[in-house]
Design an enzyme around this catalytic site. Structure first.
Site, PDB file in Angstrom:
ATOM      1  N   TYR A  95     -42.913  22.533   9.845  1.00 43.05           N
ATOM      2  CA  TYR A  95     -43.968  23.064  10.508  1.00 43.05           C
ATOM      3  C   TYR A  95     -43.963  24.644  10.286  1.00 43.05           C
ATOM      4  O   TYR A  95     -45.030  25.302   9.944  1.00 43.05           O
ATOM      5  CB  TYR A  95     -43.983  22.766  11.882  1.00 43.05           C
ATOM      6  CG  TYR A  95     -44.710  21.466  12.118  1.00 43.05           C
ATOM      7  CD1 TYR A  95     -45.999  21.398  12.407  1.00 43.05           C
ATOM      8  CD2 TYR A  95     -43.824  20.276  12.187  1.00 43.05           C
ATOM      9  CE1 TYR A  95     -46.736  20.337  12.907  1.00 43.05           C
ATOM     10  CE2 TYR A  95     -44.635  18.862  12.612  1.00 43.05           C
ATOM     11  CZ  TYR A  95     -46.047  19.020  12.844  1.00 43.05           C
ATOM     12  OH  TYR A  95     -46.762  17.929  12.846  1.00 43.05           O
ATOM     13  N   GLU A 137     -44.648  13.850  17.862  1.00 41.62           N
ATOM     14  CA  GLU A 137     -44.207  12.871  16.576  1.00 41.62           C
ATOM     15  C   GLU A 137     -42.723  12.348  17.063  1.00 41.62           C
ATOM     16  O   GLU A 137     -42.519  11.355  16.673  1.00 41.62           O
ATOM     17  CB  GLU A 137     -44.332  13.594  15.349  1.00 41.62           C
ATOM     18  CG  GLU A 137     -45.852  13.714  15.128  1.00 41.62           C
ATOM     19  CD  GLU A 137     -45.709  15.103  14.180  1.00 41.62           C
ATOM     20  OE1 GLU A 137     -44.696  15.666  13.464  1.00 41.62           O
ATOM     21  OE2 GLU A 137     -46.880  15.502  13.975  1.00 41.62           O
ATOM     22  N   PRO A 273     -57.714  -3.966   9.429  1.00 42.98           N
ATOM     23  CA  PRO A 273     -57.624  -3.547  10.837  1.00 42.98           C
ATOM     24  C   PRO A 273     -58.354  -4.469  11.768  1.00 42.98           C
ATOM     25  O   PRO A 273     -57.815  -4.906  12.968  1.00 42.98           O
ATOM     26  CB  PRO A 273     -57.849  -2.259  10.976  1.00 42.98           C
ATOM     27  CG  PRO A 273     -58.870  -1.651  10.112  1.00 42.98           C
ATOM     28  CD  PRO A 273     -58.663  -2.832   8.872  1.00 42.98           C
ATOM     29  N   PHE A 389     -60.149   5.344   6.618  1.00 45.09           N
ATOM     30  CA  PHE A 389     -59.242   5.585   5.607  1.00 45.09           C
ATOM     31  C   PHE A 389     -59.185   7.085   4.916  1.00 45.09           C
ATOM     32  O   PHE A 389     -59.999   7.550   4.728  1.00 45.09           O
ATOM     33  CB  PHE A 389     -59.548   4.149   4.518  1.00 45.09           C
ATOM     34  CG  PHE A 389     -59.574   2.828   4.962  1.00 45.09           C
ATOM     35  CD1 PHE A 389     -58.596   2.626   6.036  1.00 45.09           C
ATOM     36  CD2 PHE A 389     -60.601   1.919   4.548  1.00 45.09           C
ATOM     37  CE1 PHE A 389     -58.532   1.385   6.510  1.00 45.09           C
ATOM     38  CE2 PHE A 389     -60.305   0.746   5.113  1.00 45.09           C
ATOM     39  CZ  PHE A 389     -59.531   0.341   5.966  1.00 45.09           C
TER      40      PHE A 389
END
Length: 395
Positions: A95, A137, A273, A389
Site C-alpha cells: 500500500y 483484507e 456464478p 468479470f
C-alpha cells in the site's frame, strides 16, 4: 478521522480528477511498473493494455473524493474490492508503494509544487483508505484461513478432470495436491488462480467464478478460451495432472437469503456464478416456484451446462427459460426485452413488491442492457445484483 479542512481540500480537487483522472491513473501505472516491475506479477497486464484498469481506478479515486465525508456509503465498494485484492494476494506493505506512486502521478499531471495543500490532503486521505483496506483484507484472509479446510496465500491444486462443455468452454475440476480438505464456499464466489503461461514472462493471476456446489470435495471452474486470454488459453491447453495455484474462495456476489423470490439471468459464460448461486438457493430449500433461471446464449451449441441445469430444473421444479440469438429450441428467440421478461415474471407471480431479487452476469454490454431492463420494469437498485468479470466498471 480526517479533519474538515482535509476533506474540503480533497473535495475541491474533484473537478480536476473528473477531467484528468484517467491521465493520472495511466501515469500512475506506468511509473509503478517502471519502479516496481515485480508488481507485474500481480496486476493483469492485459487489462492495462486495454485501458480497463486505469479507467476503473480513475472512477474509484473520484468516487472516494466525492464521498470522503460519507465513508459509510463506500463500504459495499470497499468490500467488493477488498475481496478482489485478497484473490490477488495483496499485502499490507504494497500500500505505501501504491500511495507514493499515486501521489506522484497526481502531482505530475496536475503540475503541483512539492508540499502543495492538495498533495498533503490526498496523502492523508490515501492513508485512511489504505488502513481501511488493510484491515478489511486481513479479516478476509483470517476468515479464509480459519475456515475448516481453509488456507491463507496461494495453495497448489491439480487439475483432476477436464470436461468440454461447448466449443469455447471447458470445466476444470481442481483438487489440492496436499490431499487435505477444502472449505465450503458460498455460491457466486470466485478463486484467484495463478499460473505462468509460456507466452508471459510474469506470473498471471485471474479470477474465475466457481461453477459447482459449495460443499463438493473439489473446486470447479468453467472457463471460456478468450481471443486474447493468456490464462484462459493456457488452461484450455492444460490436461489432467497440470498444477495451478489458488487463493481461497472469496467474493460478495452471493444469495440474499432475506429475499423470498430470486431471478437469475446469465449471458454466455456468465452462467458460472449463476449456477453456483442456484445451488445455494436449492440447498437453503427455497421452493422451485420462487426461482426463475433465464439462460442466454448464441445458439444451442453454445448453451453452457445445459444438461446440468435442465436436470436441476426437473428435480427442483423451478422455471428454466432459454433465450437464443439464433437457431431452434429456445423459449425466446432474440435479445431479452421487457415484454418477454414481464411475461415470464407474471407466470411465476414475481413482482416489484420488494420480495424479489435479481442476479445477473455476462459480458458487460449484456449486463448493462439487463440492468436497464429490470430498472425499467420497476425493480429498485438495491434488489439488483451483478458481478463483472475484470475491473469493476460501472454499468
Amino acid at each position: 478521522m480526517l479533519s474538515q479542512e482535509t476533506i474540503n481540500t480533497v473535495k475541491s480537487t474533484t473537478s480536476l480528477l473528473a477531467e484528468h483522472g484517467e491521465a493520472i491513473t495511466k501515469y500512475f501505472y506506468q511509473r509503478l511498473f517502471e519502479l516496481h516491475p515485480e508488481l507485474k506479477n500481480v496486476f493483469n497486464q492485459v487489462n492495462q493494455k486495454r485501458g480497463d484498469q486505469p479507467r476503473a481506478l480513475a472512477d474509484a479515486v473520484l468516487a472516494y473524493a466525492n464521498n470522503l465525508d460519507n465513508i459509510e456509503a463506500l463500504v459495499p465498494v470497499v468490500e467488493r474490492i477488498a475481496h478482489k485484492h485478497v484473490s490477488l494476494g495483496i499485502k499490507p506493505e504494497q500500500y505505501p508503494i501504491v500511495g507514493e506512486n499515486l501521489l506522484a502521478a497526481i502531482q505530475n499531471v496536475l503540475k503541483l509544487p512539492d508540499a502543495h495543500p492538495a498533495l498533503l490532503a490526498w496523502e492523508e486521505a490515501y492513508g485512511l483508505l489504505a488502513n481501511i483496506f488493510i484491515n478489511t483484507e486481513e479479516s478476509i484472509y483470517k476468515a479464509n484461513e480459519d475456515a475448516e479446510g481453509g488456507w491463507r496465500g496461494f495453495r497448489e491444486f491439480e487439475i483432476d478432470k477436464v470436461v468440454t462443455e461447448t466449443p469455447e468452454v471447458k470445466s476444470f475440476y481442481l483438487k489440492p495436491t496436499d490431499g487435505k480438505n477444502i472449505p465450503a464456499y458460498s455460491g457466486g464466489q470466485y478463486i484467484g488462480l495463478k499460473v505462468n503461461p509460456e507466452d508471459s514472462e510474469f506470473d498471471e493471476i485471474r479470477q474465475y467464478s466457481l461453477s459447482g456446489k459449495g460443499d463438493d470435495s473439489f473446486l470447479r471452474i468453467s472457463t471460456k478460451a478468450e481471443f486474447s486470454g493468456l490464462v484462459s488459453n493456457h488452461l484450455h491447453q492444460s490436461e489432467a495432472g497440470a498444477k495451478v495455484l489458488l487463493q481461497a474462495p472469496t467474493g460478495v456476489f452471493t444469495l440474499n437469503s432475506k429475499a423470498k423470490k430470486h431471478v437469475f439471468i446469465s449471458g454466455g459464460v456468465g452462467v458460472t456464478p449463476m449456477i453456483s448461486i442456484l445451488y445455494d438457493a436449492l440447498k437453503k430449500e427455497i421452493q422451485g416456484e420462487d426461482l426463475l433461471f433465464i439462460q442466454c446464449a448464441r445458439d444451442q451449441e453454445n448453451i453452457i451446462l445445459k444438461d446440468e441445469l435442465g436436470a436441476l430444473a426437473t428435480k427442483a421444479s423451478f422455471n428454466y427459460k432459454i433465450a437464443l440469438e439464433s437457431g431452434n429450441g429456445a423459449d425466446h428467440l432474440g435479445y431479452l426485452n421487457e415484454e418477454i421478461v414481464q411475461k415470464w415474471l407474471d407466470e411465476n407471480n414475481f413482482s416489484t413488491d420488494g420480495q424479489t431479487d435479481i442476479y445477473f452476469c455476462g459480458p458487460k454490454p449484456f449486463m448493462s442492457a439487463v440492468n436497464q431492463l429490470f430498472k425499467g420494469l420497476g425493480f429498485n437498485e438495491e434488489r439488483i445484483h451483478y458481478e463483472t468479470f475484470g475491473p469493476s466498471l460501472e454499468l
